[in-house]
Design an enzyme around this catalytic site. Sequence first.
Site, PDB file in Angstrom:
ATOM      1  N   ASP A  34       0.886  -1.165   0.000  1.00  0.00           N
ATOM      2  CA  ASP A  34       0.000   0.000   0.000  1.00  0.00           C
ATOM      3  C   ASP A  34       0.923   1.214   0.000  1.00  0.00           C
ATOM      4  O   ASP A  34       1.415   1.619   1.049  1.00  0.00           O
ATOM      5  CB  ASP A  34      -0.898  -0.012   1.237  1.00  0.00           C
ATOM      6  CG  ASP A  34      -1.840   1.179   1.272  1.00  0.00           C
ATOM      7  OD1 ASP A  34      -2.275   1.628   0.193  1.00  0.00           O
ATOM      8  OD2 ASP A  34      -2.135   1.671   2.377  1.00  0.00           O
ATOM      9  N   GLU A  37      -0.903  -1.230  -4.928  1.00  0.00           N
ATOM     10  CA  GLU A  37      -2.155  -0.515  -5.176  1.00  0.00           C
ATOM     11  C   GLU A  37      -1.946   0.493  -6.299  1.00  0.00           C
ATOM     12  O   GLU A  37      -1.001   1.273  -6.277  1.00  0.00           O
ATOM     13  CB  GLU A  37      -2.625   0.213  -3.914  1.00  0.00           C
ATOM     14  CG  GLU A  37      -3.966   0.901  -4.110  1.00  0.00           C
ATOM     15  CD  GLU A  37      -4.484   1.523  -2.835  1.00  0.00           C
ATOM     16  OE1 GLU A  37      -5.248   0.852  -2.131  1.00  0.00           O
ATOM     17  OE2 GLU A  37      -4.103   2.668  -2.551  1.00  0.00           O
ATOM     18  N   ASP A  46      -2.838   1.090   6.817  1.00  0.00           N
ATOM     19  CA  ASP A  46      -1.898   0.800   5.728  1.00  0.00           C
ATOM     20  C   ASP A  46      -1.426  -0.657   5.777  1.00  0.00           C
ATOM     21  O   ASP A  46      -1.196  -1.275   4.741  1.00  0.00           O
ATOM     22  CB  ASP A  46      -0.687   1.739   5.807  1.00  0.00           C
ATOM     23  CG  ASP A  46      -1.113   3.183   5.947  1.00  0.00           C
ATOM     24  OD1 ASP A  46      -1.339   3.829   4.920  1.00  0.00           O
ATOM     25  OD2 ASP A  46      -1.252   3.635   7.100  1.00  0.00           O
TER      26      ASP A  46
END
Length: 184
Positions: free
Chosen positions: A7, A68, A141
């Site tokens: 992330d 991501e 996260d």
Amino acid sequence: MRVMGVDPGLTRCGLSLIESGQGRQLTALDVDVVRTPSDAPLSSRLLAINEAVEHWLETHRPDVVAIERVFSQQNVKTVMGTAQAGGVVALAAAKRGVEVHFHTPSEVKAAVTGNGTADKAQVTAMVTRILALQTKPTPADAADALALAICHCWRAPMIAQMAKAHALAEQQRRSYTAKLKAAR
């Protein structure tokens, strides 16, 4: 298959490692969040993320890195930082010959919760449940990095089938083109 989920972010960059077993069986092997001070120079922050990712790649030796995909937000500065952090991760993986895949936030949410618009609490709850974790991963996260790895593990068979289909289509296109040239 070992999947490193990332992330990306400049202030907090979530890193995770999941191993897939038979079917949809998954095991969380590690999770962490790399933090960089917001007042540090951009180059120093990216270097810190790179060093952490290099360490993870060396230590865990993932087969795939799932990152991501940056999506449009109102805050351009945040988007740029996220994209830069993701780029650092993708480059580090590519330099080692590790396959890199990008997944959108809605794709990850849909894979993990069944709802592409799920909120962070829903994602965290499902990550905790899917991986049979004793406690919820924090901060968000960390949970998001785990969710990315889960998403990729579950979508990898479809991605492989699509790659085979594309390769077959390309082979057939070349064969057809060769036949056309030969007929002229």
